[in-house]
Design an enzyme around this catalytic site. Structure first.
Site, short mmCIF file in Angstrom:
data_model
loop_
_atom_site.label_atom_id
_atom_site.label_comp_id
_atom_site.label_asym_id
_atom_site.label_seq_id
_atom_site.Cartn_x
_atom_site.Cartn_y
_atom_site.Cartn_z
CD GLU A 1 8.30 12.80 -15.25
OE1 GLU A 1 7.36 13.58 -15.46
OE2 GLU A 1 9.46 13.19 -15.02
CG HIS B 1 -1.69 -1.23 1.44
ND1 HIS B 1 -2.92 -1.50 0.88
CD2 HIS B 1 -1.35 -2.34 2.14
CE1 HIS B 1 -3.32 -2.71 1.25
NE2 HIS B 1 -2.38 -3.25 2.02
CE LYS C 1 11.10 19.71 -10.38
NZ LYS C 1 9.93 20.31 -11.00
CB SER D 1 12.74 22.99 -14.42
OG SER D 1 11.97 24.18 -14.43
#
Ligand code: ARG
Length: 465
Positions: A295, A161, A288, A282
């Site tokens: 992704e 979980h 970043k 970024s």
């Protein structure tokens, strides 16, 4: 040759040429030119067989083979005149052959139809693609095994979980993906075996009256045997469906690993850092390091499933035998393989180079009462409590520690004995994350010993090192 439009291959009975839009929707050349090599191989095998069986002359076959040699050279040099108005790769090759060798070219299509021709090409293409993808998956497995071997005793939290559950070893976690990808690998190779029957010679749908030898063409093209039913041969696409389903499952596995890379490389987890080569910055936030490739793998896994579902939809409820719906099978299949291969290569690169942060992993593993099960097991083993009661006692100890804002190992013996009087000092020996992980020595368990064994077995199986 005459203007391509003025005389299509099938134009004998037509007075007018197709409208531009008809041509646009009907042409598949932009897609199926990728099967040029397979198409030529199929034609070579077919022509050899026709001449062997005396259906065309030896000289005609010589001329056809020589013309195909020239076509191969033209394609290699980029001078082959691809013409969309000729619809597809099959007609392009045949039309060029006619320009090059004249009349014998017209005999090549004896006892053959584009219906068996296209699906022969497509099976050959898919067989090669499956092999290539399986090899790429093997490379990913190698990278995972290598990193697992470096991390047989690196402790990290195991989750259920996404809540800290029990300490596990990073090597164990990585080997879970080796198991998945090995099943993926076998799915691809099973599929390649099943598809390896030759449709050539089914002709349009019913077979042919010419005395062809289908075993001969099947063998020449490396198929195990000819397909036994001509209607099935021209209309079956389950080989492609199966390939795409296998890719979809494999890509789904990649997406799970990709998601973990995204989580692990976040500041909140801090379990890993992708190298510069596998991160993007970024344009506005200088701090970043984004895991874009991971992704994109996450998203592309869904696209691959989409290609599978698209093909399933195109084949669903299609009456026998061939219908033009089946032309779009290739677009979906090619896209699925291209996307999959890119995902595997990106994942392999990330896994090879990702920097794990063992200290952060260990610290996280020690949080969240991750050794509570070890405490309960100790109560069972040392005090003879039934597991259910041990679970209850441990729950009370967790509540106590939580109330005090400390870990289980930080409770005093007096605290512990307040919950169960028979608890002794020895209990502290099972409360470290190292002890917890090392104790899980059951077959398939997370202990460093077992993981090292598995790594060794995998290396042997795959012939690594
Ligand atoms: N380009 C076609 C395809 O990919 C070849 C087969 C055409 N057959 C036909 N009967 N029109 O399916």
């Amino acid at each position: 040759m005459e203007s391509a439009k003025g005389q299509t291959m099938w134009g004998g009975r037509f007075a007018a040429t197709p409208s531009d839009i008809m041509e646009e929707i009907n042409a598949s050349l932009d897609i199926d030119r990728r099967m040029a090599e397979e198409d030529i191989a199929g034609s070579r095998a077919h022509a050899d067989m026709l001449s062997e069986m005396g259906i065309i002359s030896f000289e005609d076959n010589e001329a056809i083979q020589a013309g195909l040699d020239t076509i191969v050279a033209e394609m290699r040099e980029g001078t082959f005149p691809f013409r969309r108005e000729l619809e597809d790769i099959h007609m392009n090759v045949e039309a060029r052959l006619k320009e090059l060798v004249g009349e014998p070219a017209g005999r090549l299509h004896t006892a053959r139809s584009r219906n068996d021709q296209v699906v022969t090409d497509f099976r050959l293409w898919t067989r090669r693609a499956l092999d290539h993808s399986a090899r790429l998956l093997g490379g990913l497995q190698g990278a995972l095994i290598q990193r697992a071997g470096e991390n047989t005793d690196t402790i990290m939290p195991g989750f259920t979980h996404l809540q800290t559950a029990q300490p596990v070893t990073l090597g164990h976690h990585l080997l879970a993906y080796v198991e998945m990808t090995s099943r993926d690998w076998t799915r691809l190779s099973d599929c390649a075996n099943r598809l390896n029957e030759c449709p050539l010679g089914a002709a349009a749908l019913a077979g042919t009256g010419f005395p062809i030898d289908r075993d001969m063409t099947a063998e020449a093209l490396g198929f195990a045997r000819p397909m036994a039913n001509s209607l099935d041969a021209v209309s079956a696409r389950d080989f492609a469906l199966e390939a795409l389903a296998a890719l979809s499952i494999a890509a789904t596995h990649l997406s799970r690993l990709a998601e973990e890379i995204v989580l692990w490389s976040s500041a909140q987890f801090g379990f890993a850092q992708l190298t510069d080569a596998w991160s993007t910055g970024s344009s506005i936030m200088p701090q970043k390091r984004n895991p874009d490739a991971a992704e994109l793998i996450r998203a592309k896994a869904a696209l691959i499933t989409g290609f599978y579902v698209g093909l399933q939809g195109a084949v669903k409820a299609l009456p026998l035998a061939y219908a033009k719906d089946l032309q779009d099978d290739k677009r979906l299949t090619f896209e699925a393989f291209d996307t999959f291969d890119l995902c595997v290569r990106a994942m392999t690169g990330m896994i090879e180079t990702i920097q794990f942060k063992p200290d952060n992993m260990r610290a996280a593993a020690a949080k969240g009462f991750s050794t509570a099960t070890d405490l309960a097991d100790w109560l069972v083993r040392e005090l003879g409590l039934p597991f259910r009661e041990a679970h209850h006692v441990t729950g009370a100890l967790v509540a106590l520690a939580e109330g005090k804002g400390v870990d289980l190992a930080d409770l005093s013996l007096a605290d512990m004995q307040g919950v169960h009087k028979d608890i002794t000092d020895a209990v502290f020996g099972v409360l470290t994350v190292e002890a917890s992980a090392s104790s899980r020595t059951s077959y398939g368990g997370t202990s460093p010993v077992r993981v090292a064994e598995q790594v060794a077995q995998w290396k042997q199986r795959l012939g690594l090192e």
